[in-house]
Design a protein around this motif. Structure first.
Motif, PDB file in Angstrom:
ATOM      1  N   SER A  23     -13.345   1.748   5.212  1.00 25.65           N
ATOM      2  CA  SER A  23     -13.495   2.198   3.836  1.00 25.65           C
ATOM      3  C   SER A  23     -12.439   3.246   3.515  1.00 25.65           C
ATOM      4  O   SER A  23     -11.769   3.203   2.482  1.00 25.65           O
ATOM      5  N   ALA A  24     -12.260   4.179   4.429  1.00 29.73           N
ATOM      6  CA  ALA A  24     -11.339   5.288   4.178  1.00 29.73           C
ATOM      7  C   ALA A  24      -9.887   4.820   4.123  1.00 29.73           C
ATOM      8  O   ALA A  24      -9.120   5.212   3.244  1.00 29.73           O
ATOM      9  N   ILE A  25      -9.518   3.969   5.069  1.00 29.76           N
ATOM     10  CA  ILE A  25      -8.120   3.535   5.133  1.00 29.76           C
ATOM     11  C   ILE A  25      -7.895   2.465   4.082  1.00 29.76           C
ATOM     12  O   ILE A  25      -8.415   1.360   4.192  1.00 29.76           O
ATOM     13  N   GLY A  26      -7.162   2.817   3.058  1.00 27.82           N
ATOM     14  CA  GLY A  26      -6.935   1.852   1.984  1.00 27.82           C
ATOM     15  C   GLY A  26      -5.547   2.042   1.407  1.00 27.82           C
ATOM     16  O   GLY A  26      -4.643   2.588   2.059  1.00 27.82           O
ATOM     17  N   LEU A  27      -5.387   1.617   0.173  1.00 30.55           N
ATOM     18  CA  LEU A  27      -4.071   1.713  -0.457  1.00 30.55           C
ATOM     19  C   LEU A  27      -3.575   3.161  -0.459  1.00 30.55           C
ATOM     20  O   LEU A  27      -2.388   3.417  -0.282  1.00 30.55           O
ATOM     21  N   GLY A  28      -4.513   4.111  -0.652  1.00 28.34           N
ATOM     22  CA  GLY A  28      -4.151   5.528  -0.733  1.00 28.34           C
ATOM     23  C   GLY A  28      -3.397   6.011   0.496  1.00 28.34           C
ATOM     24  O   GLY A  28      -2.431   6.772   0.391  1.00 28.34           O
ATOM     25  N   ASN A  29      -3.805   5.567   1.676  1.00 29.24           N
ATOM     26  CA  ASN A  29      -3.148   6.023   2.905  1.00 29.24           C
ATOM     27  C   ASN A  29      -1.721   5.527   2.987  1.00 29.24           C
ATOM     28  O   ASN A  29      -0.857   6.184   3.547  1.00 29.24           O
ATOM     29  N   TYR A 109     -10.890  -2.449 -10.610  1.00 25.63           N
ATOM     30  CA  TYR A 109      -9.417  -2.401 -10.679  1.00 25.63           C
ATOM     31  C   TYR A 109      -8.760  -2.444  -9.305  1.00 25.63           C
ATOM     32  O   TYR A 109      -7.658  -2.957  -9.147  1.00 25.63           O
ATOM     33  N   TYR A 110      -9.475  -1.930  -8.281  1.00 28.65           N
ATOM     34  CA  TYR A 110      -8.929  -1.977  -6.914  1.00 28.65           C
ATOM     35  C   TYR A 110      -8.659  -3.439  -6.538  1.00 28.65           C
ATOM     36  O   TYR A 110      -7.659  -3.762  -5.906  1.00 28.65           O
ATOM     37  N   SER A 111      -9.574  -4.312  -6.967  1.00 34.70           N
ATOM     38  CA  SER A 111      -9.449  -5.731  -6.644  1.00 34.70           C
ATOM     39  C   SER A 111      -8.199  -6.357  -7.288  1.00 34.70           C
ATOM     40  O   SER A 111      -7.545  -7.211  -6.690  1.00 34.70           O
ATOM     41  N   LEU A 233     -10.974   9.686   1.984  1.00 33.67           N
ATOM     42  CA  LEU A 233     -12.137   9.472   2.850  1.00 33.67           C
ATOM     43  C   LEU A 233     -13.262   8.748   2.111  1.00 33.67           C
ATOM     44  O   LEU A 233     -14.374   8.637   2.621  1.00 33.67           O
ATOM     45  N   SER A 234     -12.989   8.250   0.920  1.00 33.95           N
ATOM     46  CA  SER A 234     -13.974   7.500   0.118  1.00 33.95           C
ATOM     47  C   SER A 234     -15.224   8.317  -0.159  1.00 33.95           C
ATOM     48  O   SER A 234     -16.336   7.783  -0.180  1.00 33.95           O
ATOM     49  N   LEU A 235     -15.038   9.636  -0.367  1.00 36.53           N
ATOM     50  CA  LEU A 235     -16.208  10.483  -0.581  1.00 36.53           C
ATOM     51  C   LEU A 235     -16.590  10.556  -2.054  1.00 36.53           C
ATOM     52  O   LEU A 235     -15.767  10.310  -2.928  1.00 36.53           O
TER      53      LEU A 235
HETATM   54  N1  PHE Z   1     -10.345   5.515   0.524  1.00 31.02           N
HETATM   55  C1  PHE Z   1      -9.723   4.425  -0.163  1.00 31.02           C
HETATM   56  C2  PHE Z   1      -8.204   4.579  -0.105  1.00 31.02           C
HETATM   57  O1  PHE Z   1      -7.668   5.461   0.498  1.00 31.02           O
HETATM   58  C3  PHE Z   1     -10.155   4.350  -1.610  1.00 31.02           C
HETATM   59  C4  PHE Z   1     -11.633   4.346  -1.828  1.00 31.02           C
HETATM   60  C5  PHE Z   1     -12.228   5.352  -2.602  1.00 31.02           C
HETATM   61  C6  PHE Z   1     -12.426   3.366  -1.265  1.00 31.02           C
HETATM   62  C7  PHE Z   1     -13.592   5.388  -2.775  1.00 31.02           C
HETATM   63  C8  PHE Z   1     -13.801   3.403  -1.419  1.00 31.02           C
HETATM   64  C9  PHE Z   1     -14.386   4.411  -2.168  1.00 31.02           C
HETATM   65  O2  PHE Z   1      -7.510   3.781  -0.664  1.00 31.02           O
END
Ligand code: PHE
Length: 456
Positions: A23-29, A109-111, A233-235
Motif C-alpha cells: 500500500s505504501a510503496i506506490g507512484l509517490g515513492n 484517479y489513481y486508477s 505511508l498511505s496514512l
Molecule cells: N502510498 C501511496 C503512494 O505512495 C499512495 C496511497 C495513499 C495509497 C493513500 C493508498 C492510500 O503512492
C-alpha cells in the motif's frame, strides 16, 4: 463492541508487512521522493525526512494499526465499535466515513494514472518509443492522455485487475498478490538499479541525490517532507487501519511499522538510483511526477541500447507498485459493504469497483475535452476535476483524517486499551503517547494549513 469479531486474519505477520508495504510503496515513492530529495538538500533532506517519519508518521501508523485491531472491522464499523466501547462522542465516527470517501476518490484517479503505465509498458516493450526524438516523445504523451478511448481502456483494465484480486478475499486475494508482486518489485528494481548504476551516469545522480546541503532545508521543505512522509505511508484514510484489522493480536505493532517504513524508504532510494543515472546520462533535467515518468524517462529509453526492454520492465514495475496500493484503497469500502449490507465479497467488490470506475471517467475526461483551468495557491492547474480531486484528498481529507486519528487514539481511547494493544515498555509507551497527543497532530495541522492556504 459487537461480539462477531472478524474471523479473517493474515496468514503471518509477513503477509501484513508485505500488504502494508504494498500500500505504501506506490507512484509517490517513484516519481516524487527521489526528486524532492535531490532538490531540497540531498542527504540533509533524508535525515529530516527520516526524523519526520519516526516522530510524526510512525506514531500515527501505529495508531491506525491498533484501531483496526481493536475494532476488527472496516474503518466505518471499527470506529463505530470503538466509539461504543469507549463511550466516546459519535463525532469520531467521521474518521471512518471520511476515510471511505477519500479512498474511493483517490482510487478513481489513481486508477487512471496507473492505467497509463499499462499503455506505456506495452508501447515501450514493442519498440514503439525507439528512435523517437524528444519532441516526438512529448507529443506521444500529450496525444495519448488526451485520447479518451485509450485511457479509458487502460483505466478499465486496471480497475478490473484490482476488483479481481479484492473479490478473492484477504488471504486468497490480497495476501497471495502481495506475496508474489512485492518480491518481484523489490528484486527487479534492484537489478534495474545495478544496470543503471553500471551503465549510466551514476556520479551525477549520486551528487544530485545525496550531496549534503543543509542550507536548502527551509521551512517549506520541512512542510513538504512531513506531507510526503504522511502520503507515502498511505496514512489518514483507513487503508492501514483496515489491514491492521486482519493482524493477529500477538504481533508487535512497533516492529511491523518500522519494517514498512524501512521498505518504503528503501524502495524510494532505489527508485532514485535507477532513474537519475539515466536522466543525467542523456543530459536531461531531473524532475518529478508524470513529466519525469512519461516524458523525460521515455526520451532516454528511446535512445538507450536495450531501452525498450529496460523501459518496458520499468513500467511494469510501476504498474505493480500502483496495483498493490490500489488494493488497499478498495478493500475498506468492500469490507464495509460485506459487513453492513450482507453482501458477498464478490458482489461487493464488483459494485464498489464499478462505482469507482464510473467516477474515474471524470478523471479520464479531465485530460481530454472536459479539461479546464483554475488557479490553486498561485499554481495553474489545467486538468479540472482531476486536479480538484487530488487537492481535496491529498491536501485536505488525508491530513485531516490523520489529525483526527491521532487525537482520537491519544486523547479519547482509554490508556488501558492502547497499552494492551501496544504492549510497550512504559517509557516507550509514554513517548508514543506524547507523539500522538501533541507532536503528530500539531505537525500535520501545520502542514494542512500550508496545503490549504499556501502561506501565512
Ligand atoms: N502510498 C501511496 C503512494 O505512495 C499512495 C496511497 C495513499 C495509497 C493513500 C493508498 C492510500 O503512492
Amino acid at each position: 463492541m459487537d461480539n462477531k469479531s472478524s474471523l479473517v486474519q493474515w496468514g503471518s505477520r509477513w503477509a501484513f508487512v508485505l500488504a502494508a508495504s504494498g500500500s505504501a510503496i506506490g507512484l509517490g515513492n517513484i516519481w516524487k521522493f527521489p526528486y524532492i530529495m535531490g532538490k531540497n538538500g540531498g542527504a540533509a533532506f533524508v535525515l529530516i525526512y527520516l526524523l519526520c517519519m519516526v516522530i510524526i508518521s510512525m506514531p500515527i501508523m501505529m495508531s491506525e494499526i491498533i484501531l483496526g485491531r481493536m475494532g476488527k472491522r472496516s474503518p466505518i464499523n471499527t470506529m463505530r465499535n470503538i466509539v461504543h466501547a469507549e463511550n466516546a462522542s459519535g463525532f469520531w465516527k467521521i474518521i471512518g466515513w471520511m476515510g471511505l470517501l477519500t479512498g474511493v476518490l483517490i482510487l478513481s484517479y489513481y486508477s487512471v494514472i496507473a492505467g497509463w503505465t499499462i499503455f506505456y509498458s506495452m508501447q515501450t516493450i514493442s519498440g514503439g518509443l525507439s528512435g523517437l526524438t524528444p519532441g516526438e516523445v512529448g507529443d506521444n504523451f500529450a496525444n495519448f492522455i488526451s485520447n479518451p478511448t485509450y485511457t479509458l481502456i487502460c483505466h478499465s483494465l486496471f480497475m478490473l485487475a484490482t476488483i479481481l484480486i479484492i473479490a478473492r478475499g484477504v488471504n486468497r486475494g490480497i495476501e497471495l498478490a502481495v506475496r508474489i508482486l512485492m518480491p518481484i518489485l523489490f528484486i527487479t528494481l534492484l537489478i534495474l538499479m545495478c544496470y543503471s548504476i553500471a551503465t549510466a551516469d551514476f556520479s551525477s545522480a549520486w551528487r544530485f541525490m545525496f550531496a549534503f546541503d543543509l542550507s536548502k532545508v527551509t521551512g517549506a521543505v520541512i512542510v513538504d517532507a512531513i506531507g510526503h512522509a504522511f502520503f507515502t505511508l498511505s496514512l489518514g484514510m483507513g487503508a492501514i487501519l483496515m489491514y491492521g484489522a486482519y493482524l493477529p493480536k500477538h504481533v508487535s505493532v512497533v516492529k511491523t511499522s518500522a519494517m514498512v517504513i524501512t521498505a518504503d524508504t528503501l524502495i524510494a532510494l532505489i527508485a532514485g538510483l535507477t532513474i537519475f543515472p539515466i536522466v543525467f546520462a542523456y543530459g536531461l533535467e531531473p524532475g518529478a511526477g508524470p513529466g519525469l515518468i512519461f516524458v523525460t524517462l521515455p526520451i532516454a529509453f528511446a535512445q538507450m541500447t536495450g531501452g525498450s526492454v529496460f523501459g518496458g520492465i520499468f513500467f511494469v514495475l510501476l504498474l505493480f507498485a500502483a496495483w498493490t496500493s490500489a488494493l488497499s484503497l478498495l478493500e475498506p469500502a468492500v469490507a464495509w459493504l460485506t459487513e453492513s449490507k450482507n453482501m458477498t465479497r464478490k458482489k461487493a467488490a464488483w459494485i464498489t469497483g464499478l462505482f469507482i470506475w464510473l467516477v474515474g471517467l471524470l478523471t479520464v475526461m479531465s485530460f481530454s475535452s472536459w479539461a479546464f483551468e483554475f488557479n490553486f495557491l498561485g499554481v495553474k492547474k489545467t486538468n479540472g476535476l482531476f486536479d480538484m480531486f487530488d487537492i481535496l484528498t491529498s491536501n485536505i481529507t488525508l491530513p485531516l483524517g490523520g489529525i483526527l486519528m491521532a487525537l482520537f487514539v491519544g486523547w479519547v481511547v482509554s490508556e488501558a486499551s492502547t497499552k494492551d494493544q501496544l504492549a510497550l515498555e512504559s517509557r516507550v509507551y509514554k513517548l508514543w503517547q506524547f507523539a500522538v497527543r501533541f507532536i503528530s497532530p500539531i505537525a500535520i495541522a501545520i502542514v494542512l494549513y500550508f496545503l490549504v492556504f499556501g502561506s501565512l
